[in-house]
Scaffold this motif. Structure first.
Motif, short mmCIF file in Angstrom:
data_model
loop_
_atom_site.label_atom_id
_atom_site.label_comp_id
_atom_site.label_asym_id
_atom_site.label_seq_id
_atom_site.Cartn_x
_atom_site.Cartn_y
_atom_site.Cartn_z
N LYS A 120 -1.33 -23.85 -10.55
CA LYS A 120 -2.74 -22.46 -10.35
C LYS A 120 -3.35 -22.65 -9.17
N GLU A 121 -2.15 -22.45 -8.40
CA GLU A 121 -2.29 -21.23 -6.69
C GLU A 121 -1.53 -20.65 -6.67
N ARG A 122 -2.31 -19.75 -5.85
CA ARG A 122 -2.07 -18.43 -5.20
C ARG A 122 -0.53 -19.17 -4.39
N VAL A 123 0.74 -17.63 -4.87
CA VAL A 123 1.65 -17.83 -3.62
C VAL A 123 1.53 -17.17 -3.18
N GLU A 124 2.05 -16.81 -2.26
CA GLU A 124 2.12 -14.94 -1.21
C GLU A 124 2.85 -15.30 0.35
N LEU A 125 3.90 -14.04 -0.32
CA LEU A 125 4.83 -14.25 0.25
C LEU A 125 4.53 -13.12 1.74
N ARG A 126 4.27 -13.41 2.71
CA ARG A 126 3.62 -12.48 3.19
C ARG A 126 4.06 -10.54 3.84
N ASP A 127 3.67 -10.09 3.97
CA ASP A 127 4.41 -8.63 3.73
C ASP A 127 5.31 -8.13 2.78
N VAL A 128 5.71 -9.43 1.48
CA VAL A 128 6.81 -8.69 0.53
C VAL A 128 5.19 -8.70 -0.55
N PHE A 129 4.36 -9.97 -1.45
CA PHE A 129 3.68 -9.65 -2.69
C PHE A 129 3.17 -11.04 -3.00
N SER A 130 2.47 -10.97 -3.75
CA SER A 130 1.99 -12.34 -3.74
C SER A 130 1.88 -12.33 -5.93
N LEU A 131 1.42 -13.76 -5.90
CA LEU A 131 1.63 -13.70 -7.51
C LEU A 131 -0.12 -14.93 -7.67
N GLU A 132 -0.49 -14.58 -8.53
CA GLU A 132 -1.71 -15.49 -8.48
C GLU A 132 -1.82 -15.81 -10.28
N PRO A 133 -2.02 -16.94 -10.85
CA PRO A 133 -2.59 -17.32 -11.74
C PRO A 133 -3.98 -16.80 -12.19
N ARG A 134 -3.68 -16.18 -13.26
CA ARG A 134 -5.51 -16.30 -13.60
C ARG A 134 -6.01 -16.02 -15.24
N ILE A 177 -0.37 -12.13 -12.37
CA ILE A 177 -0.61 -11.17 -11.11
C ILE A 177 -0.07 -10.71 -10.91
N PHE A 178 0.59 -9.95 -10.02
CA PHE A 178 2.10 -9.65 -9.64
C PHE A 178 0.68 -8.63 -8.11
N LYS A 179 1.11 -8.63 -7.40
CA LYS A 179 0.51 -7.88 -6.18
C LYS A 179 1.05 -7.53 -4.96
N SER A 180 1.97 -6.10 -4.95
CA SER A 180 3.26 -5.94 -3.84
C SER A 180 2.21 -5.40 -2.67
N SER A 181 3.03 -5.72 -1.66
CA SER A 181 1.93 -5.33 -0.76
C SER A 181 1.91 -3.87 -0.05
N LYS A 182 1.07 -3.79 0.54
CA LYS A 182 0.56 -2.58 1.37
C LYS A 182 2.25 -2.12 1.99
N LEU A 183 2.71 -2.43 2.32
CA LEU A 183 4.01 -2.17 3.43
C LEU A 183 5.23 -2.02 2.22
N TRP A 184 5.74 -2.83 0.79
CA TRP A 184 6.50 -2.23 0.26
C TRP A 184 5.52 -1.18 -0.66
N LEU A 185 4.79 -0.70 -0.42
CA LEU A 185 4.17 -0.13 -1.60
C LEU A 185 4.60 1.86 -1.04
N ASP A 186 4.30 1.23 0.54
CA ASP A 186 4.80 2.43 1.37
C ASP A 186 5.84 2.75 1.04
#
Length: 96
Positions: free
Chosen positions: A42-56, A81-90
């Motif tokens: 239940k830890e958050r996983v983050e790859l900077r400037d790429v994406f993050s994954l978070e169990p909710r 929950i998948f969240k894309s970085s702002k850089l990827w979204l752009d």
């Protein structure tokens, strides 16, 4: 479009011919295993400037079966929950 592990390994081996394919397979296996284990803890996983994954946690709720219209109780469960970085979204939206 989804990408399989074998496609990732193929792209890595094409882009980095210096590495042995066996090592690339082990590398991808370690990365995916660590991400999976972190999410299980239940830890958050983050790859900077790429994406993050978070169990909710989704709370316990009453739902219904759409076929029979019968009420069903759904126990609480975790979803990812998948969240894309702002850089990827752009880059996806061609914004500069």
């Amino acid at each position: 479009m989804s990408t399989t592990k074998s496609e990732i390994i193929k792209k890595l081996s094409d882009n980095y011919p210096n590495f042995i394919k066996k090592d690339l397979i082990k590398f991808v296996e370690i990365i995916t295993t660590e991400i999976k284990n972190s999410l299980k803890r239940k830890e958050r996983v983050e790859l900077r400037d790429v994406f993050s994954l978070e169990p909710r946690l989704q709370k316990k709720r009453a739902s219904r079966n759409p076929r029979t219209n019968e009420k069903v109780l759904v126990n609480e469960k975790y979803s990812i929950i998948f969240k894309s970085s702002k850089l990827w979204l752009d880059q996806l939206n061609d914004e500069k």
